[in-house]
Design a protein around this motif. Structure first.
Motif, PDB file in Angstrom:
ATOM      1  N   ASP A   1       0.812  -1.221   0.000  1.00  0.00           N
ATOM      2  CA  ASP A   1       0.000   0.000   0.000  1.00  0.00           C
ATOM      3  C   ASP A   1       0.844   1.268   0.000  1.00  0.00           C
ATOM      4  O   ASP A   1       0.305   2.366  -0.121  1.00  0.00           O
TER       5      ASP A   1
ATOM      6  N   HIS B   1      -5.375   0.090  -3.472  1.00  0.00           N
ATOM      7  CA  HIS B   1      -5.113   0.958  -2.318  1.00  0.00           C
ATOM      8  C   HIS B   1      -5.440   2.432  -2.565  1.00  0.00           C
ATOM      9  O   HIS B   1      -6.086   3.062  -1.719  1.00  0.00           O
TER      10      HIS B   1
ATOM     11  N   TRP C   1      -8.586   4.679  -0.910  1.00  0.00           N
ATOM     12  CA  TRP C   1      -8.138   5.777  -0.030  1.00  0.00           C
ATOM     13  C   TRP C   1      -8.784   7.092  -0.460  1.00  0.00           C
ATOM     14  O   TRP C   1      -9.277   7.857   0.371  1.00  0.00           O
TER      15      TRP C   1
END
Length: 266
Positions: free
Chosen positions: A172, A226, A230
């Motif tokens: 990540d 990721h 996010w």
């Protein structure tokens, strides 16, 4: 280096870095540098008690309001406080407010524990670090100021060359790998005055960089798994830690590990 004090209780405060992402233990739960350090400290002091109040995604205001009062009341021999980086990585960051909340937290914790440890958090080499470098260094300079004012120790991970190596970071690109967490635990262990088990800042062996095509595949995988989630959380005001409790909310006994065991490389 200061002589190692006897530590029979340890409370860790912070966000995902201290919770232990992305360092899964044998049972699949996140372990991280704080758990690793606690296991080693438990081998030196019996009985030993440990609490980890850190929760991923927490901002400094949440740490100050939710974790600091609990830790203050626990009166532990050792408290670690790492926070503010989630604030720094947000576009609308008020550095004055972040530093003010950090200062209030240190003012409460320093007289309530035997030893307070603060950190200059590590940074992965790349464009994200460069974009936020000025803010990060502002925060870390203030951490140094607070430590000098309140007699706290500082562990400088930001200045560690090895922890900038992308190979010590998870997929990540936000959290350290298991090997990265092992090195942080060793850094804190040594800063407390314990003899070194290894050189925690030893550079990784040189290697041939991956081919362009492999890097692009990794970038696409990172974006899909990721980066997009996010961004979605940021747009909706959500956090990865919403609704999650601390993994060790109470200052509870921790079993003693083998004191002869040198931490393994992951």
């Amino acid at each position: 280096m200061e002589r190692a004090p006897r530590i029979s209780s340890f409370v860790a405060l912070g966000d995902s870095f201290t919770e232990g992402m992305s360092d899964p233990g044998p049972n699949g739960a996140y372990r991280g540098w704080a758990d690793r350090l606690a296991e080693r400290l438990a081998a030196c002091s019996t009985p030993f008690h440990y609490a980890n109040l850190a929760v991923r995604g927490k901002l400094i205001q949440q740490i100050a309001a939710e974790q600091v009062p609990l830790a203050e009341a626990m009166r532990a021999d050792l408290v670690t406080l790492v926070g503010g980086l989630n604030d720094v990585l947000r576009p609308s960051c008020d550095m004055g407010r972040v530093c003010g909340l950090l200062e209030e937290s240190v003012e409460r914790l320093a007289p309530a524990c035997g030893r307070l440890v603060l950190m200059r958090s590590p940074g992965r080499r790349g464009p994200v670090l460069e974009r936020y470098r000025a803010r990060m260094e502002h925060l870390f300079d203030f951490v140094d100021t607070l430590a000098a004012r309140h007699g706290a120790l500082v562990v400088d991970l930001y200045g560690a060359a090895s922890l900038g190596d992308p190979r010590l970071w998870a997929d990540d690109r936000l959290h350290l790998s298991g090997e990265g967490h092992r090195r942080v635990a060793e850094a804190v262990w040594q800063r407390l005055g314990h003899p070194a088990a290894c050189d925690w800042d030893e550079p990784l062996p040189a290697c041939t960089p991956p081919a362009w095509s492999a890097r692009r595949r990794a970038d696409l995988r990172f974006a899909r798994q990721h980066l997009v989630p996010w961004i979605g959380r940021r747009l909706t005001g959500r956090s990865s830690g919403d609704g999650l409790p601390p993994k060790r909310p109470d200052l509870a006994p921790l079993a003693c590990a083998d004191p002869r065991r040198i931490p393994e490389r992951d």
